[in-house]
Enzyme design. Structure first.
Site, PDB file in Angstrom:
ATOM      1  N   ILE A  59       0.883  -1.163   0.000  1.00  0.00           N
ATOM      2  CA  ILE A  59       0.000   0.000   0.000  1.00  0.00           C
ATOM      3  C   ILE A  59       0.919   1.211   0.000  1.00  0.00           C
ATOM      4  O   ILE A  59       1.804   1.343   0.852  1.00  0.00           O
ATOM      5  CB  ILE A  59      -0.967   0.005   1.211  1.00  0.00           C
ATOM      6  N   SER A  60       0.743   2.079  -0.983  1.00  0.00           N
ATOM      7  CA  SER A  60       1.642   3.220  -1.152  1.00  0.00           C
ATOM      8  C   SER A  60       1.617   4.141   0.057  1.00  0.00           C
ATOM      9  O   SER A  60       0.632   4.210   0.803  1.00  0.00           O
ATOM     10  CB  SER A  60       1.244   4.016  -2.390  1.00  0.00           C
ATOM     11  N   SER A  61       2.696   4.863   0.226  1.00  0.00           N
ATOM     12  CA  SER A  61       2.748   5.921   1.234  1.00  0.00           C
ATOM     13  C   SER A  61       1.609   6.906   1.000  1.00  0.00           C
ATOM     14  O   SER A  61       1.286   7.235  -0.144  1.00  0.00           O
ATOM     15  CB  SER A  61       4.092   6.639   1.128  1.00  0.00           C
TER      16      SER A  61
END
Length: 211
Positions: A59-61
């Protein structure tokens, strides 16, 4: 109240690095990132870190999600296609700005989890598809905006065909090994032009689907 304060703090942290447009700020405040993070990492939900998901994905920043969202220039946009649903967090942010979000995921396990989250959060304007997103979604094309949530070596021509006239496509593009650049493409008079924005790091786009 606690979660609202956590989201406010998250936005403050993001804005230390990147100035947010008001519509992007409001979308980030409206979505509980914790709902999209695996249980063992819940305590890290509101930090500016990418976090592991199932199937060796991430899950991206929140900072990256904010940037990608803003680079799409979404004000007044009706439809956006996301290639790579992942946890569903990026799609949920998009859903707070656009009337319709179409998101494609090639890993069945991730898509089922994301759909469950959308249902629990009563987000009803996200349409999902289990497929190789590099093929796009011809049934609902053209899309005003297209977002890649994974790094591509090159953008498939079919996606430019499914991009509406005047539309924007944003993607991390691999320029060299471990060197990815967020690139924004414009479609005007049927022609594609592009501009580079900044360096980034995403998981790669992969071919086919995974049950």
């Amino acid at each position: 109240m606690i979660k609202a304060r956590q989201r406010q703090n998250l936005v403050v942290e993001i804005e230390k690095h990147f100035a947010l447009d008001e519509h992007v700020r409001e979308a980030l405040l409206a979505v509980d990132r914790e709902s999209f993070v695996p249980s063992q990492f819940k305590h890290l939900s509101y930090q500016l870190d990418a976090l592991p998901l199932a199937a060796s994905q991430w899950i991206s920043s929140p900072l990256t999600v904010a940037k990608m969202t803003q680079h799409l220039e979404l004000e007044g946009v009706d439809s956006v296609l996301e290639v790579g649903c992942g946890s569903g967090y990026q799609a949920a942010i998009l859903s707070k700005i656009c009337r319709r979000v179409f998101t494609i995921e090639r890993i069945d396990e991730l898509l089922k989890e994301a759909k469950s989250r959308f249902s629990e959060l009563e987000i009803n304007n996200i349409i999902t598809r289990f497929d190789d997103g590099q093929r796009g979604w011809k049934q609902y094309a053209p899309f005003e905006r297209i977002l890649f949530s994974a790094t591509a070596k090159e953008i498939p021509e079919v996606l430019f065909e499914q991009l509406a006239e005047g539309g924007i496509l944003v993607a991390p593009v691999e320029e060299a090994e471990n060197y990815h650049i967020i690139t924004r493409y414009y479609k005007k008079n049927g022609r594609i032009t592009s501009e580079t924005i900044e360096q980034c790091l995403f998981v790669p786009v992969l071919d086919g689907t995974q049950k």
